[in-house]
Write a protein that holds these residues in place. Structure first.
Motif, PDB file in Angstrom:
ATOM      1  N   MET A   1       1.005  -1.129  -0.077  1.00  0.00           N
ATOM      2  CA  MET A   1       0.070   0.038   0.048  1.00  0.00           C
ATOM      3  C   MET A   1       0.904   1.162   0.071  1.00  0.00           C
ATOM      4  SD  MET A   1      -2.702   0.942   3.105  1.00  0.00           S
ATOM      5  CE  MET A   1      -2.242   2.577   3.647  1.00  0.00           C
ATOM      6  N   ASN A   2       0.547   2.179  -1.002  1.00  0.00           N
ATOM      7  CA  ASN A   2       1.492   3.647  -0.724  1.00  0.00           C
ATOM      8  C   ASN A   2       0.452   4.554  -0.271  1.00  0.00           C
ATOM      9  OD1 ASN A   2       3.561   2.967  -2.713  1.00  0.00           O
ATOM     10  ND2 ASN A   2       2.094   2.311  -4.076  1.00  0.00           N
ATOM     11  N   SER A   3       1.136   5.124   0.533  1.00  0.00           N
ATOM     12  CA  SER A   3       0.418   6.262   1.375  1.00  0.00           C
ATOM     13  C   SER A   3       1.190   7.618   1.383  1.00  0.00           C
ATOM     14  CB  SER A   3       0.332   5.719   2.845  1.00  0.00           C
ATOM     15  OG  SER A   3      -0.212   4.268   2.979  1.00  0.00           O
TER      16      SER A   3
ATOM     17  N   ALA B   1      13.779   3.056   2.634  1.00  0.00           N
ATOM     18  CA  ALA B   1      13.378   1.830   1.671  1.00  0.00           C
ATOM     19  C   ALA B   1      14.781   1.452   0.903  1.00  0.00           C
ATOM     20  CB  ALA B   1      12.290   2.172   1.170  1.00  0.00           C
ATOM     21  N   GLY B   2      15.919   1.600   1.359  1.00  0.00           N
ATOM     22  CA  GLY B   2      16.879   1.099   0.555  1.00  0.00           C
ATOM     23  C   GLY B   2      17.198  -0.389   0.919  1.00  0.00           C
ATOM     24  N   PRO B   3      18.302  -1.082   0.407  1.00  0.00           N
ATOM     25  CA  PRO B   3      18.163  -2.675   0.528  1.00  0.00           C
ATOM     26  C   PRO B   3      18.140  -2.962   2.060  1.00  0.00           C
ATOM     27  CG  PRO B   3      19.803  -1.798  -1.199  1.00  0.00           C
ATOM     28  CD  PRO B   3      19.339  -0.546  -0.369  1.00  0.00           C
ATOM     29  N   ALA B   4      18.703  -2.032   3.068  1.00  0.00           N
ATOM     30  CA  ALA B   4      18.784  -2.548   4.199  1.00  0.00           C
ATOM     31  C   ALA B   4      17.338  -2.449   4.997  1.00  0.00           C
ATOM     32  CB  ALA B   4      19.626  -1.719   5.203  1.00  0.00           C
ATOM     33  N   GLY B   5      16.599  -1.570   4.632  1.00  0.00           N
ATOM     34  CA  GLY B   5      15.302  -1.323   5.006  1.00  0.00           C
ATOM     35  C   GLY B   5      14.403  -2.274   4.642  1.00  0.00           C
ATOM     36  N   GLU B   6      14.484  -2.514   3.303  1.00  0.00           N
ATOM     37  CA  GLU B   6      13.534  -3.617   2.654  1.00  0.00           C
ATOM     38  C   GLU B   6      14.013  -4.919   3.473  1.00  0.00           C
ATOM     39  OE1 GLU B   6      13.163  -1.995  -1.839  1.00  0.00           O
ATOM     40  OE2 GLU B   6      14.869  -3.027  -1.332  1.00  0.00           O
ATOM     41  N   ASN B   7      15.038  -5.127   3.487  1.00  0.00           N
ATOM     42  CA  ASN B   7      15.353  -6.554   4.311  1.00  0.00           C
ATOM     43  C   ASN B   7      14.764  -6.595   5.656  1.00  0.00           C
ATOM     44  OD1 ASN B   7      17.066  -8.744   2.673  1.00  0.00           O
ATOM     45  ND2 ASN B   7      17.445  -6.830   1.867  1.00  0.00           N
ATOM     46  N   VAL B   8      14.731  -5.468   6.351  1.00  0.00           N
ATOM     47  CA  VAL B   8      13.987  -5.472   7.815  1.00  0.00           C
ATOM     48  C   VAL B   8      12.788  -5.858   7.431  1.00  0.00           C
ATOM     49  CG1 VAL B   8      13.711  -4.213   9.600  1.00  0.00           C
ATOM     50  CG2 VAL B   8      15.755  -4.085   8.966  1.00  0.00           C
TER      51      VAL B   8
ATOM     52  N   TRP C   1      15.345   5.303 -13.291  1.00  0.00           N
ATOM     53  CA  TRP C   1      15.225   5.896 -11.975  1.00  0.00           C
ATOM     54  C   TRP C   1      13.760   6.284 -11.857  1.00  0.00           C
ATOM     55  CZ3 TRP C   1      19.217   7.018 -15.353  1.00  0.00           C
ATOM     56  CH2 TRP C   1      20.454   6.725 -14.885  1.00  0.00           C
ATOM     57  N   LYS C   2      13.163   5.272 -11.882  1.00  0.00           N
ATOM     58  CA  LYS C   2      11.652   4.974 -11.471  1.00  0.00           C
ATOM     59  C   LYS C   2      11.465   3.827 -10.525  1.00  0.00           C
ATOM     60  CE  LYS C   2       9.642   6.826 -15.626  1.00  0.00           C
ATOM     61  NZ  LYS C   2       8.834   6.586 -16.919  1.00  0.00           N
ATOM     62  N   ASP C   3      10.789   3.716  -9.534  1.00  0.00           N
ATOM     63  CA  ASP C   3      10.668   2.711  -8.468  1.00  0.00           C
ATOM     64  C   ASP C   3       9.412   1.838  -8.502  1.00  0.00           C
ATOM     65  OD1 ASP C   3       8.832   4.522  -7.354  1.00  0.00           O
ATOM     66  OD2 ASP C   3      10.162   4.719  -5.614  1.00  0.00           O
ATOM     67  N   ASP C   4       8.697   1.770  -9.385  1.00  0.00           N
ATOM     68  CA  ASP C   4       7.461   1.235  -9.815  1.00  0.00           C
ATOM     69  C   ASP C   4       7.477  -0.267  -9.233  1.00  0.00           C
ATOM     70  OD1 ASP C   4       6.779   3.618 -10.727  1.00  0.00           O
ATOM     71  OD2 ASP C   4       5.768   2.895 -12.162  1.00  0.00           O
TER      72      ASP C   4
ATOM     73  N   ASP D   1       4.836  -3.875  -1.500  1.00  0.00           N
ATOM     74  CA  ASP D   1       3.167  -4.347  -1.552  1.00  0.00           C
ATOM     75  C   ASP D   1       3.260  -5.645  -1.303  1.00  0.00           C
ATOM     76  OD1 ASP D   1       0.265  -3.320  -1.203  1.00  0.00           O
ATOM     77  OD2 ASP D   1       0.398  -4.345  -3.317  1.00  0.00           O
ATOM     78  N   GLY D   2       3.842  -6.490  -2.057  1.00  0.00           N
ATOM     79  CA  GLY D   2       3.885  -7.956  -1.998  1.00  0.00           C
ATOM     80  C   GLY D   2       4.158  -8.599  -0.907  1.00  0.00           C
ATOM     81  N   ILE D   3       5.144  -7.885   0.109  1.00  0.00           N
ATOM     82  CA  ILE D   3       5.295  -8.610   1.243  1.00  0.00           C
ATOM     83  C   ILE D   3       4.256  -8.229   2.308  1.00  0.00           C
ATOM     84  CG2 ILE D   3       7.782  -8.778   0.646  1.00  0.00           C
ATOM     85  CD1 ILE D   3       8.217  -6.420   2.622  1.00  0.00           C
ATOM     86  N   GLY D   4       3.354  -7.415   2.066  1.00  0.00           N
ATOM     87  CA  GLY D   4       2.345  -7.021   3.114  1.00  0.00           C
ATOM     88  C   GLY D   4       2.663  -6.046   3.842  1.00  0.00           C
ATOM     89  N   ALA D   5       3.568  -5.054   3.657  1.00  0.00           N
ATOM     90  CA  ALA D   5       4.227  -3.913   4.272  1.00  0.00           C
ATOM     91  C   ALA D   5       3.576  -2.760   3.608  1.00  0.00           C
ATOM     92  CB  ALA D   5       5.789  -3.703   4.338  1.00  0.00           C
TER      93      ALA D   5
END
Length: 482
Positions: free
Chosen positions: A1-3, A19-26, A100-103, A110-114
Motif C-alpha cells: 500500500m502506497n500512502s 526503503a533502501g536494501p537494508a530497510g527492505e530486508n528488515v 530512475w523509476k521505482d514502480d 506491497d507484495g510482502i504486505g508492508a
C-alpha cells in the motif's frame, strides 16, 4: 500500500525509516515473523544502491571489464576492432536503474504486505515517527515494538574555496551522467574514486586522479592498490599521488573548472568528482527528540539495537551504524535485526553469542568487498597490518596469480597476486586478498573459509578444479606448508 500525507495516525509493530536494501530486508524479515510494518521513504524505493551506487556503477564498469578481457586473449583480441559504444553503455545502465523509476520496487513492498509511506520521516519521541508528505500533509506513525533507522549515507564534499560555485559531481552524478566529459578530475583514491576513474576513462574522458595519500585503496593490502594504479595508468588515467586540491573556480556562465593544487599548479577539467567519504543521513530525522545528536553515526550492539536509547526500541542498520558501509553488509545486518525484533516481540531473547543467529559478527571478522577496476580487487577479513594491530600471531602467505595455470588461460600475460593471513594460534585464515582480472568470483570461497574458521588442515581437502584460477588455493596452501 502506497500512502502519502493524510493527517492521520497509524499503529504498526515496526516502522522502518528508509526503503533502501537494508530497510527492505528488515521489512521482509519482520513481515515473515508475522509483524505489521510501515516503511517510510522520501526518495526512491530501492535506495542509493539501486539508482546511484552499486547497480549503475557496475553497469558502467562491466563493459569495460568485458572489453579488457577480450583484448587480453589471443584470437579474441584480433576480433576487437573498436571501443565501447557509449550510447549503448549508458542505455544499459539506465535499464538497470529502471530509468530512475521505482514502480517495481514499490510493488515488491506491497507484495510482502508492508505499507509504503512516502514522505520525509522524523522521530518524534519514543516509538513515534511523523511523516511529512510532498503535498504538505502529515501522518503520525506509532510502533509497538521497534523503529529501525535505515536512512543510509550521503557523499561528503570538502568545504574548499569555490566548491559551491563549480557544481561538483559526487557519486550520484558520476553514476547517472548522460554525457561524457572530455576531461574529468577525480578527487579521492578510495573505491568510488578508482571505479569511476576506470569507467569514465574507458568511456572517453581524459581522467586525472588526485589522491592526497601515497597509495590507492589504502584500506586493503598495499599490493592491490599498486596493481590498480598500474592498470589505471596503462589505461590512460593520470594518477597523481600526494596532492590535494585547495581551491576551485568555474566561470559564472559555465565552462571548465580550474583546480588549484597544493603545490601551486593548476589543472583544468570539464567536471570534477569528489569521492572523499560518506556521512550518515541522520541530520534531519529527529534524533534530538530521543536524546541523540543529529547528524551522528548510530552506535549499535550486535543485533543493531541503538545502545544509547532506553527500552531497546530503536535500531539502526546499514551505513548509518558505520560498521561496514557496503550494501551486502547492510542487508546482512537487516536480516539478523529483523529476526531479532521478531524474537523479542514474541517475548524471547535473541541468540547474540559469537556467530549466533542474531549477532552481526561478520561486520568485525569477515567483511567481503570487490573493487570492480581492471584488475579487480577482492578481499575479506583482516589485512596483514590489521591482524598485527589486533595482536594476532600470524603468517602471511603470498602467491603470484599469473603462475597459476587457470589464470594463464584466462588472460595472456595475466598479472595478479594472492595473499592469505593465517592465525597461527587457531590454524585458520583471518584474511584473504586477491588482485587480478576476474578475482571477484574467487571471493566467496575465501569468505566461507574466514567466516567458517576452517582449519588450514581441512582446506587441503577442498580440491580446486583444474585448470581454473581457483587453483591458487592449492598453491597458497603448498607455500604455507613449505
Amino acid at each position: 500500500m502506497n500512502s502519502g500525507g493524510d493527517n492521520s495516525e497509524s499503529v504498526y509493530d515496526v516502522i522502518v525509516l528508509g526503503a533502501g536494501p537494508a530497510g527492505e530486508n528488515v521489512a521482509d524479515r519482520v513481515r515473515a515473523a508475522g509483524l505489521t510494518c510501515a516503511i517510510v521513504e522520501s526518495e526512491l524505493v530501492g535506495g542509493e544502491c539501486s539508482y546511484w551506487a552499486c547497480m549503475p556503477s557496475k553497469a558502467l564498469l562491466r563493459p569495460v571489464q568485458a572489453l579488457a578481457a577480450a583484448r587480453s586473449v589471443g584470437g579474441a583480441a584480433q576480433a576487437v576492432t573498436g571501443g565501447l559504444d557509449v550510447a549503448a553503455v549508458l542505455a544499459r545502465r539506465d535499464g538497470f536503474t529502471s530509468n530512475w523509476k521505482d514502480d517495481g520496487q514499490a510493488e515488491w513492498v506491497d507484495g510482502i504486505g508492508a505499507d509504503l509511506v512516502r514522505g520525509h520521516g522524523r522521530l518524534d519521541g519514543p516509538r513515534r515517527v511523523v511523516v511529512r508528505a510532498t503535498d504538505g500533509g502529515s501522518r503520525t506513525l506509532t510502533a509497538r515494538h521497534a523503529v529501525v533507522v535505515a536512512t543510509g549515507s550521503r557523499a561528503v564534499v570538502p568545504p574548499l574555496p569555490g566548491v559551491e560555485t563549480v557544481r561538483p559531481w559526487t557519486s550520484r552524478e558520476a553514476t547517472s551522467a548522460t554525457q561524457v566529459p572530455a576531461r574529468l578530475a577525480v578527487v579521492g583514491g578510495g573505491v568510488v574514486g578508482v571505479e569511476m576513474a576506470t569507467a569514465w576513462q574507458a568511456l572517453g574522458s581524459h581522467v586525472t586522479l588526485l589522491v592526497r595519500g601515497s597509495a590507492l585503496l589504502d584500506q586493503v593490502e598495499p599490493f592491490a592498490g599498486e596493481l590498480v594504479a598500474e592498470g589505471l595508468t596503462e589505461a590512460g588515467v593520470d594518477v597523481r599521488l600526494g596532492v590535494s586540491a585547495t581551491q576551485l573556480r568555474r566561470p559564472d556562465g559555465g565552462g571548465p573548472v580550474t583546480v588549484t593544487l597544493d603545490d601551486g599548479s593548476q589543472l583544468e577539467a570539464d567536471e570534477i568528482l569528489f569521492a572523499t567519504g560518506r556521512a550518515p543521513r541522520t541530520d534531519d530525522i529527529g534524533l534530538d527528540s530521543v536524546g541523540l545528536e543529529p547528524g551522528s553515526w548510530l552506535d549499535v550492539d550486535e543485533t543493531c539495537r541503538v545502545a544509547a536509547v532506553e527500552d531497546g526500541w530503536l535500531y539502526a542498520v546499514g551505513d548509518v551504524n558505520h560498521r561496514a558501509l557496503l550494501t551486502h553488509q547492510g542487508k546482512y545486518q537487516a536480516r539478523l535485526t529483523g529476526d531479532a525484533i521478531g524474537v523479542r516481540a514474541a517475548g524471547r531473547e535473541p541468540d547474540t553469542r559469537p556467530w549466533g543467529a542474531h549477532a552481526a559478527t561478520a561486520d568485525h571478522d569477515a567483511v567481503p568487498q570487490v573493487v570492480f577496476t581492471h584488475p579487480e580487487v577482492a578481499a575479506v577479513g583482516l589485512t596483514a597490518r590489521q591482524a598485527a594491530e589486533k595482536g594476532l600471531r600470524t603468517r602471511v602467505v603470498d602467491y603470484d596469480l599469473g603462475s597459476v595455470a587457470g589464470a594463464s588461460l584466462y588472460a595472456d600475460g595475466y598479472r595478479g597476486r594472492a595473499r592469505m593471513v593465517v592465525d597461527l594460534d587457531r590454524d585458520c585464515l583471518v584474511g584473504v586478498t586477491f588482485a587480478g582480472p576476474g578475482v571477484g568470483e574467487l571471493l566467496h570461497s575465501a569468505t566461507v573459509a574466514v567466516a567458517g574458521q576452517v582449519p588450514v588442515a581441512r582446506l587441503w581437502h577442498a580440491v580446486p578444479a583444474y585448470p581454473t584460477v581457483s587453483e591458487v588455493w592449492l598453491r597458497l596452501l603448498e607455500t604455507y606448508r613449505g
